[in-house]
Enzyme design. Sequence first.
Site, PDB file in Angstrom:
ATOM      1  N   HIS A 169      10.656  -5.146  14.080  1.00  0.00           N
ATOM      2  CA  HIS A 169      10.736  -3.683  13.898  1.00  0.00           C
ATOM      3  C   HIS A 169      12.002  -3.084  14.497  1.00  0.00           C
ATOM      4  CE1 HIS A 169       6.200  -2.706  13.081  1.00  0.00           C
ATOM      5  NE2 HIS A 169       6.730  -3.494  12.176  1.00  0.00           N
ATOM      6  N   LYS A 202       3.321   0.833  12.439  1.00  0.00           N
ATOM      7  CA  LYS A 202       2.704   0.638  13.739  1.00  0.00           C
ATOM      8  C   LYS A 202       2.265  -0.822  13.862  1.00  0.00           C
ATOM      9  CE  LYS A 202      -0.944  -0.185  12.616  1.00  0.00           C
ATOM     10  NZ  LYS A 202      -1.135  -0.952  11.381  1.00  0.00           N
ATOM     11  N   ARG A 247       0.840  -1.204   0.000  1.00  0.00           N
ATOM     12  CA  ARG A 247       0.000   0.000   0.000  1.00  0.00           C
ATOM     13  C   ARG A 247       0.879   1.259   0.000  1.00  0.00           C
ATOM     14  NH1 ARG A 247      -4.660   1.931   4.213  1.00  0.00           N
ATOM     15  NH2 ARG A 247      -4.819   3.971   3.200  1.00  0.00           N
ATOM     16  N   ASP A 267      -1.787  -5.020  16.141  1.00  0.00           N
ATOM     17  CA  ASP A 267      -2.260  -4.774  14.778  1.00  0.00           C
ATOM     18  C   ASP A 267      -3.530  -3.942  14.721  1.00  0.00           C
ATOM     19  OD1 ASP A 267      -0.325  -6.717  13.456  1.00  0.00           O
ATOM     20  OD2 ASP A 267      -1.715  -6.212  11.826  1.00  0.00           O
ATOM     21  N   SER A 299      14.523  -7.527   0.956  1.00  0.00           N
ATOM     22  CA  SER A 299      13.891  -8.673   1.603  1.00  0.00           C
ATOM     23  C   SER A 299      14.972  -9.711   1.855  1.00  0.00           C
ATOM     24  CB  SER A 299      12.807  -9.251   0.692  1.00  0.00           C
ATOM     25  OG  SER A 299      12.318 -10.485   1.189  1.00  0.00           O
ATOM     26  N   ARG A 300      14.730 -10.629   2.787  1.00  0.00           N
ATOM     27  CA  ARG A 300      15.672 -11.738   2.928  1.00  0.00           C
ATOM     28  C   ARG A 300      15.624 -12.632   1.687  1.00  0.00           C
ATOM     29  NH1 ARG A 300      13.802 -13.590   8.839  1.00  0.00           N
ATOM     30  NH2 ARG A 300      11.869 -13.244   7.701  1.00  0.00           N
TER      31      ARG A 300
END
Lengths: 337, 337
Positions: free
Chosen positions: A90, A108, A29, A189, A47-48
Site C-alpha cells: 500500500h 483498508k 468490486r 483484513d 498491474s505488474r
Amino acid sequence: MRPADAYPDPADAPALRWGILAPGGIARRFAHEIPRYTASRVVAVGSRDLGRAEAFAADHDIPRAYGSYAELVADGEVDAVYVASPHSAHLELASLALTAGRPVLVEKSLTRNAAEARELFDLAASRGLFAMEAMWSRFLPHYRAVVDAVHDGAIGEVLTVTAQHGQHLVFGPEHRLWDPALAGGAMLDLTVYPLSFAHALLGVPDQVHAFGALSELGVDTGETVVLRYGERTVAVAQASLETAMANEATIAGTHGRIDLAGSFYTPVEVALSTHDGASWRLPVQHEGGFQFQAAEVARRVAAGETSSPLMSWQASVEVMELMDEARAQLGVVFPGE
Amino acid sequence: MRPADAYPDPADAPALRWGILAPGGIARRFAHEIPRYTASRVVAVGSRDLGRAEAFAADHDIPRAYGSYAELVADGEVDAVYVASPHSAHLELASLALTAGRPVLVEKSLTRNAAEARELFDLAASRGLFAMEAMWSRFLPHYRAVVDAVHDGAIGEVLTVTAQHGQHLVFGPEHRLWDPALAGGAMLDLTVYPLSFAHALLGVPDQVHAFGALSELGVDTGETVVLRYGERTVAVAQASLETAMANEATIAGTHGRIDLAGSFYTPVEVALSTHDGASWRLPVQHEGGFQFQAAEVARRVAAGETSSPLMSWQASVEVMELMDEARAQLGVVFPGE
C-alpha cells in the site's frame, strides 16, 4: 436516528476518472460498483502483469490497461488512484501515485503499521494531495447514522460495544492472508472493521488487551481485542479467518441499545431501543456499498481538500496504532517492519 | 443437535415436597412453576418475618408458613429445601437445612466464593445428602442440546464463545444488588450465567481477564470477562446491571456456529449452521424453566444420590473459582469474606 437519506446521495457527487492499481477481488468490486452508482468511471487499471490488467479491463469495460504501476500513475486522464494491492504494498503504490500528482484512495487497512501511515500522509501533505483510507463501511448511511446517534447521546453513556468479523476462509497457505510477507493475518483484513467501528464511536482507548492465535508461519488467525475507555466502557472486537461469526454489532448504553443486525460493516438494518420503551428501525435503502466512499473522495477532491473528516488522517493513524499495539501483544511481526 | 424431547420430561420425575427458605422474587417463580409443570409441590415456606411467609404461602397455595428458617427445616414433611435468599446467606441457610437432614437446591450463584462452596459440599458429603446449585439454565433442553452438540463436535473445534447478560435495573442503592454486605453486584447475579455457559462448554480456562466498573460502594456494576482456553479459544462473558444487552450467545467453531437467539439462559430458539451449508433449528417447546432443575433434584434424591452430573459439585466450585479470580482482578470484596 437520522434516516438514511439524511446523508448525501453518491449519485449526486462530482465525477472522477479513476485508475486502479492492482486488480484483485476488492478492485473487482470497486470497478463494478463505482460506474453503477456514481457519476465516476474507472478509466484505467495497472498491474505488474499486463495480461491480468487487460483481462480485468475487459471484464469491467475499462478503456486502458497497463502492465506496470508507473504507466498507470503517469496517465494524465486519471484523476484519482485506488490502491487495491495487498497491504504490504500500500505505502509503495500510494507513494508512486502521490509522487505522480494523483490523489489516492488506499484500501483498508491503510498500511502495515502506523509509521507507514504517517509516511503516506506526510507525502500527501507535502504534495498538497488528497489521501484517504478506503474504510468503506464508515461512509455507509446506516453506519453514519449509528455513529451520529451515539455521539448525539441517543443511548446515553456507552457501556459496551461488541462487534465481530469472522469468515470461514478455506483457501490454503499459499494465499496472501496466510503470508506474513504480504502482511497477512486476520488483523489488517478483518479485525480492522470492528476496531475501526469502536474507534468511530469512542475514539482512542486508554487500554488495549489482545488475545489471539497464530498460524505456524506467524500470522494471526483470529483474535479478541478488548478496548477500555475510562473506568466504565469496554469495546470487544473479535475476528477470525477460520470461522463464520454472526458478525453483528451492538452498542449498549445507559439509556438504550443499538443493534446492527448482521455483517454490521455492510448495508444492514439497524434497530435502536431505549430503556423507556422507544424503538426505531433504519432499513437498508441501497445496494452496493463502495459508492459512498468513492463519492466522498470525488466531493473532497473537487473542493480542493486533502482529507475527509469521515475518515481523517488522524483517525487512520489512530486505528493503525491500535493494531500495532494488538499485534505487538500477539507477537505478530511482518518481515521488513 | 438433539431434539428437545431427547431429554427427560419434568412431568415424569418423582414427586418431592419442597420447602422454600426466604420468599423473594426468585422463590416466587419457583413456587409458581414447580406445581404447574412437575409432580412436586411446595409444602412450606420459611422467613424471618412470619407475615411475609404467610403472605407468600397464601399467594401460592402453600399449606405451611414459618416465621423462622429453623422451623421450616425441622418440618418432617419437607423432602427438600430450596434456598432462595441473597447470596450472602446461602451457606448459612443451606447448612441449616443439611444439618437438619434435608437435601438442598441452592439458588445461583451457589455462595459468595469458592471456599464457601467447598464448605457447603463438604457438609452435604459428611451427611450423605443431596446438594446442588440452582443454575436452572443448565437443565433447559435447548441448553443441554447446545452443550451436547458442541461436545459431540458438531461445530468442530470451538474458537469463540460470546454471551451476555445485561439488564437495565433501575432500582436504587437500597436494593441488595447494590449492597456489598449482601454480596451484590453484577457478578453473582448476572455474569454467572455467561460464565457458567462457557464453563459448561469448555470447562476451566487457562486464563481469566476481567475488565469492569465498580459502584461507589464497591460492587461491580458490570464487566467483560475474557476466558482463554489454550492458544486458540476465547470466551467472552459480559454483564451489566445498568444496560439491557442483546443477551444472545454464539459459539463459533472450525466447522460451524451455534446461535442462541436471545436471552440464551432462558428457553429460546437455537440455530446451528455449518460451513458446508447445513443448518438446524431447535424451536422452544415448553413454558416455564425452573421445572427442569427441580425434576432433576427429584430424580437424584429418589435414586439416593448426593449430586447431579448436570451441575456437579466440582462444576459449581470451578465456576465460583472463576468468579473469585474475576472479582479479585476487579477489586470487589464482600464484607466478612
